[in-house]
Design a protein around this motif. Structure first.
Motif, PDB file in Angstrom:
ATOM      1  N   ALA A   3      -1.839  -1.702   3.980  1.00 43.66           N
ATOM      2  CA  ALA A   3      -2.996  -0.886   3.607  1.00 43.66           C
ATOM      3  C   ALA A   3      -3.826  -1.578   2.527  1.00 43.66           C
ATOM      4  CB  ALA A   3      -2.531   0.482   3.111  1.00 43.66           C
ATOM      5  N   ARG A   4      -5.103  -1.221   2.482  1.00 46.90           N
ATOM      6  CA  ARG A   4      -5.986  -1.763   1.448  1.00 46.90           C
ATOM      7  C   ARG A   4      -5.534  -1.289   0.065  1.00 46.90           C
ATOM      8  NH1 ARG A   4      -8.824  -5.909   2.004  1.00 46.90           N
ATOM      9  NH2 ARG A   4      -9.375  -5.114   4.072  1.00 46.90           N
ATOM     10  N   ALA A   5      -5.114  -0.015  -0.002  1.00 52.23           N
ATOM     11  CA  ALA A   5      -4.676   0.545  -1.287  1.00 52.23           C
ATOM     12  C   ALA A   5      -3.909   1.828  -1.028  1.00 52.23           C
ATOM     13  CB  ALA A   5      -5.868   0.819  -2.200  1.00 52.23           C
ATOM     14  N   GLY A   6      -3.216   2.272  -2.062  1.00 51.97           N
ATOM     15  CA  GLY A   6      -2.531   3.552  -2.028  1.00 51.97           C
ATOM     16  C   GLY A   6      -2.868   4.327  -3.288  1.00 51.97           C
ATOM     17  N   PHE A   7      -2.931   5.654  -3.172  1.00 52.30           N
ATOM     18  CA  PHE A   7      -3.326   6.494  -4.299  1.00 52.30           C
ATOM     19  C   PHE A   7      -2.359   7.671  -4.437  1.00 52.30           C
ATOM     20  CE2 PHE A   7      -7.417   5.064  -2.290  1.00 52.30           C
ATOM     21  CZ  PHE A   7      -7.717   4.081  -3.214  1.00 52.30           C
ATOM     22  N   GLU A   8      -2.012   7.994  -5.685  1.00 51.50           N
ATOM     23  CA  GLU A   8      -1.223   9.183  -5.998  1.00 51.50           C
ATOM     24  C   GLU A   8      -2.009  10.076  -6.952  1.00 51.50           C
ATOM     25  OE1 GLU A   8       3.254   9.581  -6.435  1.00 51.50           O
ATOM     26  OE2 GLU A   8       2.858   7.598  -7.249  1.00 51.50           O
ATOM     27  N   LYS A   9      -1.871  11.374  -6.777  1.00 48.32           N
ATOM     28  CA  LYS A   9      -2.557  12.315  -7.663  1.00 48.32           C
ATOM     29  C   LYS A   9      -2.120  12.145  -9.111  1.00 48.32           C
ATOM     30  CE  LYS A   9      -3.329  17.261  -8.427  1.00 48.32           C
ATOM     31  NZ  LYS A   9      -4.768  17.159  -8.703  1.00 48.32           N
ATOM     32  N   SER A  10      -0.923  11.613  -9.337  1.00 48.71           N
ATOM     33  CA  SER A  10      -0.419  11.418 -10.693  1.00 48.71           C
ATOM     34  C   SER A  10      -1.132  10.292 -11.432  1.00 48.71           C
ATOM     35  CB  SER A  10       1.076  11.128 -10.661  1.00 48.71           C
ATOM     36  OG  SER A  10       1.335   9.934  -9.946  1.00 48.71           O
ATOM     37  N   GLY A  11      -1.919   9.474 -10.714  1.00 53.11           N
ATOM     38  CA  GLY A  11      -2.644   8.387 -11.372  1.00 53.11           C
ATOM     39  C   GLY A  11      -2.096   7.007 -11.097  1.00 53.11           C
ATOM     40  N   HIS A  12      -1.105   6.905 -10.192  1.00 50.03           N
ATOM     41  CA  HIS A  12      -0.671   5.591  -9.724  1.00 50.03           C
ATOM     42  C   HIS A  12      -1.656   5.097  -8.665  1.00 50.03           C
ATOM     43  CE1 HIS A  12       3.428   5.310 -11.466  1.00 50.03           C
ATOM     44  NE2 HIS A  12       3.462   6.614 -11.330  1.00 50.03           N
ATOM     45  N   PHE A  13      -2.127   3.861  -8.824  1.00 50.51           N
ATOM     46  CA  PHE A  13      -3.010   3.227  -7.848  1.00 50.51           C
ATOM     47  C   PHE A  13      -2.369   1.907  -7.437  1.00 50.51           C
ATOM     48  CE2 PHE A  13      -5.609   5.909 -10.522  1.00 50.51           C
ATOM     49  CZ  PHE A  13      -6.524   6.499  -9.669  1.00 50.51           C
ATOM     50  N   PHE A  14      -2.299   1.665  -6.137  1.00 46.84           N
ATOM     51  CA  PHE A  14      -1.637   0.478  -5.610  1.00 46.84           C
ATOM     52  C   PHE A  14      -2.652  -0.315  -4.785  1.00 46.84           C
ATOM     53  CE2 PHE A  14       0.993   4.184  -5.860  1.00 46.84           C
ATOM     54  CZ  PHE A  14       2.167   3.770  -6.450  1.00 46.84           C
ATOM     55  N   PHE A  15      -3.056  -1.466  -5.285  1.00 45.19           N
ATOM     56  CA  PHE A  15      -4.068  -2.258  -4.601  1.00 45.19           C
ATOM     57  C   PHE A  15      -3.438  -3.524  -4.025  1.00 45.19           C
ATOM     58  CE2 PHE A  15      -6.410   0.127  -7.828  1.00 45.19           C
ATOM     59  CZ  PHE A  15      -7.460   0.642  -7.098  1.00 45.19           C
ATOM     60  N   ASN A  16      -3.677  -3.744  -2.747  1.00 41.94           N
ATOM     61  CA  ASN A  16      -3.345  -5.035  -2.161  1.00 41.94           C
ATOM     62  C   ASN A  16      -4.507  -5.997  -2.398  1.00 41.94           C
ATOM     63  OD1 ASN A  16      -0.710  -5.195  -1.108  1.00 41.94           O
ATOM     64  ND2 ASN A  16      -1.246  -3.924   0.652  1.00 41.94           N
ATOM     65  N   ALA A  17      -4.346  -7.244  -1.946  1.00 43.00           N
ATOM     66  CA  ALA A  17      -5.392  -8.254  -2.094  1.00 43.00           C
ATOM     67  C   ALA A  17      -6.687  -7.743  -1.454  1.00 43.00           C
ATOM     68  CB  ALA A  17      -4.939  -9.554  -1.447  1.00 43.00           C
ATOM     69  N   PRO A  18      -7.832  -8.053  -2.007  1.00 43.73           N
ATOM     70  CA  PRO A  18      -8.044  -9.010  -3.100  1.00 43.73           C
ATOM     71  C   PRO A  18      -8.003  -8.397  -4.505  1.00 43.73           C
ATOM     72  CG  PRO A  18     -10.158  -8.331  -2.222  1.00 43.73           C
ATOM     73  CD  PRO A  18      -9.117  -7.600  -1.416  1.00 43.73           C
ATOM     74  N   VAL A  19      -7.735  -7.083  -4.607  1.00 43.12           N
ATOM     75  CA  VAL A  19      -7.795  -6.428  -5.916  1.00 43.12           C
ATOM     76  C   VAL A  19      -6.493  -6.609  -6.693  1.00 43.12           C
ATOM     77  CG1 VAL A  19      -8.184  -4.236  -7.117  1.00 43.12           C
ATOM     78  CG2 VAL A  19      -9.454  -4.758  -5.013  1.00 43.12           C
ATOM     79  N   GLY A  20      -5.348  -6.452  -6.023  1.00 45.43           N
ATOM     80  CA  GLY A  20      -4.062  -6.523  -6.706  1.00 45.43           C
ATOM     81  C   GLY A  20      -2.979  -7.137  -5.850  1.00 45.43           C
ATOM     82  N   ARG A  21      -1.730  -6.998  -6.312  1.00 48.53           N
ATOM     83  CA  ARG A  21      -0.585  -7.593  -5.612  1.00 48.53           C
ATOM     84  C   ARG A  21       0.306  -6.546  -4.958  1.00 48.53           C
ATOM     85  NH1 ARG A  21      -1.059 -10.712 -10.310  1.00 48.53           N
ATOM     86  NH2 ARG A  21      -1.338 -12.951  -9.954  1.00 48.53           N
TER      87      ARG A  21
END
Length: 499
Positions: free
Chosen positions: A339-357
Motif C-alpha cells: 500500500a501507499r500508506a496506512g493510517f490509524e485514528k490514534s495518529g500512527h501513519f505508515f508511509f511506504n516509498a517514496p515518503v517513508g520506509r
C-alpha cells in the motif's frame, strides 16, 4: 540457569530483589506493557531480554539487535537490564541511547541490524513501561511472535549462550535527524506549533521542522519526565486543546503534536480546530493519490467511513482496506499489500516509498502534512478540512476494563449486538446495514452512522468510537446504545473521556 519469573511480588522484599517479576498480562497483542515495580522489576526485564534473544536464535535470525529508551525516569535502567538479558542470550546489542521509537526502527536499516527492542511506555501514563520489538524490518511483532515470546519467558526456558556483546552507538540521533531532513525543503514559509508534551520527541521535532523551512513555535518542548502539563498523547483532548490554544495565539498555519515515543502525530488546523488523525489520513490520501492515482491505503477499524465514500478518493481510483487496529497490524498489512500508506485514528501513519520506509514515524507524518500544505499554496489547512464531506465524530473513548477480562467482555458485546442485528431489531432507531468483526465489532447503520467497540491492545481498557455522516444526534444515539450495554457490565469502569 536464570530464575523462572513469578507473576506477583512485593517491593522492598528479598524476593523482589532476587526473582524476576513478569506479570503475564503484560504481553499484549503486538508489544509489551507493564506497570514498573508492581508488574515488572529489573530482573524481569533481564528475563525478557533473555527470552527475546532465545527467540531470535530459535527463528534463525542473526543475533544482533538495536535497543533504545524513551524519556522516563526509569527507562534507561530497564533498557540496560534488558540488554543484559540479550547479551546473556548471545546477542550483540547496539545501544542507540535516548530515542524515539522510529529512530530505533531507522537504526535497523542504517546499522544493518535485523532486530529491535525499544523500551517505551509510548503514550501510557507515567508508571508504565514496555517494549516494542521486531525481527524483520520494517515489521514489529504480532500475536504469534508475542505468544511464543511469552511462552519462553514465563516458562523460564531462555537459553544462555556465549558470543554476546555491547556497543554504544554515539550520536545516532544526528543520523536520524539528517535522514529525516534529506533534501526536503518547503517552497512556502509555514508557521508551525510543535508540541511534544515534554516527551522524547522534543529532542528532534523542532530541529527537523526548522530545517525543512518551518517557523517553529515550541510548546512543551523541554524534556521533563514528570509530564507536568499533560500526558504526551495527541489523541487526548487535553493535549489537543493546548495545541489549539497555541495555534490561535500565534497565528500558526498548523499545530503538530507528538506522543511520548514519537511514533504518532496529532494535527490542529489554523483555526484551532482539532482534526482527528483518520481525517488527516483522508486529506493525505487525497494528496498522495493525486500524485499516484490508483493507490491502495490501509486504515484501521476505528477510522472514518469517508475513506470509502469521499468523492476525491473515488475519482483518484483509491482502493481502501479496513484492518485491525494496532501499529503492528497496520504496518504488516501495508507491507503485505504494498500500500501507499496506512493510517490509524490514534495518529500512527505508515508511509511506504517514496515518503517513508513502511514503519510509523510521527515526524515523517508531520513532514507529509507540511508538504501537503506546501503543494496547496493559497489554501489553509482549514480550507482542506472543510472540503471534506462533513461527519460528526467522537474522540477515542476508553472505559476501564481489566486486562484479564476485557476480551471476554468484548466477545459478549459482539454476541449481543450480532443477535440484535440478525433478529432485525433496530439499533439507535435504524436498521443495521453491516457488522464488521475483524477487531471487536463495528456496527454500521442504514444511514452510514457507525459505532465501534473493541478491547485496547496495550492498556486495561476498552475502546469506543462513534461517527455519523448525517447528524450529531445520530452519533450520540449510537454511542448511547453502546454505553447503555457497557454500563450494565460489572467489569466495565469509568471512561477516560466521554462525549
Amino acid at each position: 540457569m536464570f530464575p523462572k519469573p513469578i507473576a506477583t511480588a512485593t517491593a522492598n522484599t528479598p524476593e523482589f530483589e532476587q526473582t524476576p517479576l513478569v506479570k503475564p498480562t503484560g504481553f499484549r497483542e503486538y508489544d509489551a506493557r507493564w506497570l514498573f515495580g508492581t508488574e515488572l522489576n529489573l530482573m524481569g526485564a533481564q528475563a525478557l531480554g533473555l527470552g527475546i534473544g532465545t527467540y531470535l536464535h530459535e527463528r534463525g535470525v542473526k543475533p544482533e539487535i538495536v535497543v533504545g529508551h524513551d524519556y522516563r525516569s526509569y527507562s534507561q535502567s530497564i533498557k540496560l537490564a534488558l540488554a543484559n538479558g540479550l547479551m546473556a542470550a548471545g546477542c550483540r546489542v547496539h545501544d542507540i541511547g535516548l530515542a524515539v521509537s522510529p529512530m530505533a526502527y531507522f537504526a535497523q536499516f542504517a546499522l544493518d541490524v535485523p532486530a529491535v527492542a525499544m523500551v517505551t511506555a509510548s503514550h501510557n501514563d507515567n508508571g508504565w513501561t514496555g517494549v516494542k520489538m521486531g525481527a524483520e524490518r520494517p515489521l514489529t511483532f504480532g500475536p504469534d511472535e508475542i505468544g511464543r515470546l511469552k511462552e519462553i519467558v514465563l516458562s523460564g526456558s531462555g537459553v544462555t549462550r556465549d558470543g554476546g556483546g555491547y556497543v554504544f552507538v554515539e550520536n545516532f540521533g544526528e543520523r536520524y535527524i539528517a535522514d529525516l531532513i534529506g533534501t526536503r525543503k518547503l517552497d512556502h514559509p509555514l508557521k508551525v506549533v510543535t508540541a511534544c508534551g515534554n516527551g522524547t520527541a522534543a529532542l528532534f521535532a523542532p530541529q527537523v521542522l526548522r530545517a525543512i523551512g518551518c517557523e517553529v513555535v515550541e510548546l512543551d518542548c523541554t524534556l521533563d519526565y514528570t509530564f507536568p502539563r499533560y500526558n504526551p498523547n495527541p489523541e487526548d483532548m487535553a493535549m489537543l486543546h493546548a495545541i489549539a490554544d497555541a495555534v490561535r495565539q500565534s497565528g500558526a498555519a498548523v499545530g503538530l503534536g507528538f506522543d511520548g515515543d514519537g511514533d504518532r502525530c496529532g494535527v490542529v488546523d489554523d483555526t484551532g480546530e482539532e482534526i482527528f488523525a483518520d481525517k488527516v489520513g483522508v486529506l493525505l490520501a487525497r494528496d498522495l493519490s493525486s500524485l499516484h492515482p490508483g493507490s491502495t491505503f490501509v486504515v484501521d477499524v476505528k477510522s472514518t467511513g469517508l475513506f470509502m465514500t469521499d468523492p476525491v478518493l473515488r475519482q483518484n481510483g483509491v482502493k481502501v482496506d479496513y484492518w485491525k487496529t494496532g501499529h503492528s497490524y497496520i504496518k504488516r498489512r501495508v507491507h503485505e499489500l504494498g500500500a501507499r500508506a496506512g493510517f490509524e485514528k490514534s495518529g500512527h501513519f505508515f508511509f511506504n516509498a517514496p515518503v517513508g520506509r513502511g514503519y510509523d514515524d510521527g515526524l515523517v507524518a508531520a513532514i507529509a502534512v507540511c508538504e501537503m500544505l506546501d503543494r496547496n499554496p493559497g489554501k489553509r489547512l482549514s480550507d482542506l478540512r472543510r472540503s471534506l464531506p462533513r461527519t460528526w465524530q467522537s474522540p477515542t473513548m476508553s472505559p476501564h476494563c481489566a486486562d484479564e477480562v476485557k476480551y471476554e467482555v468484548v466477545e459478549r458485546a459482539v454476541a449481543h449486538f450480532t443477535a440484535r442485528a440478525r433478529s432485525g431489531e433496530p439499533i439507535a432507531g435504524q436498521a443495521v446495514r453491516d457488522l464488521v468483526t475483524v477487531n471487536g465489532i463495528r456496527i454500521v447503520l442504514e444511514d452510514g452512522t457507525w459505532g465501534l467497540l473493541r478491547a485496547s491492545s496495550n492498556k486495561p481498557e476498552l475502546v469506543v468510537v462513534v461517527e455519523s455522516p448525517t447528524s450529531e444526534a445520530n452519533m450520540r444515539a449510537i454511542f448511547a446504545e453502546i454505553d447503555e450495554y457497557l454500563s450494565a457490565q460489572a467489569e466495565v469502569g469509568a471512561y477516560n473521556q466521554k462525549i
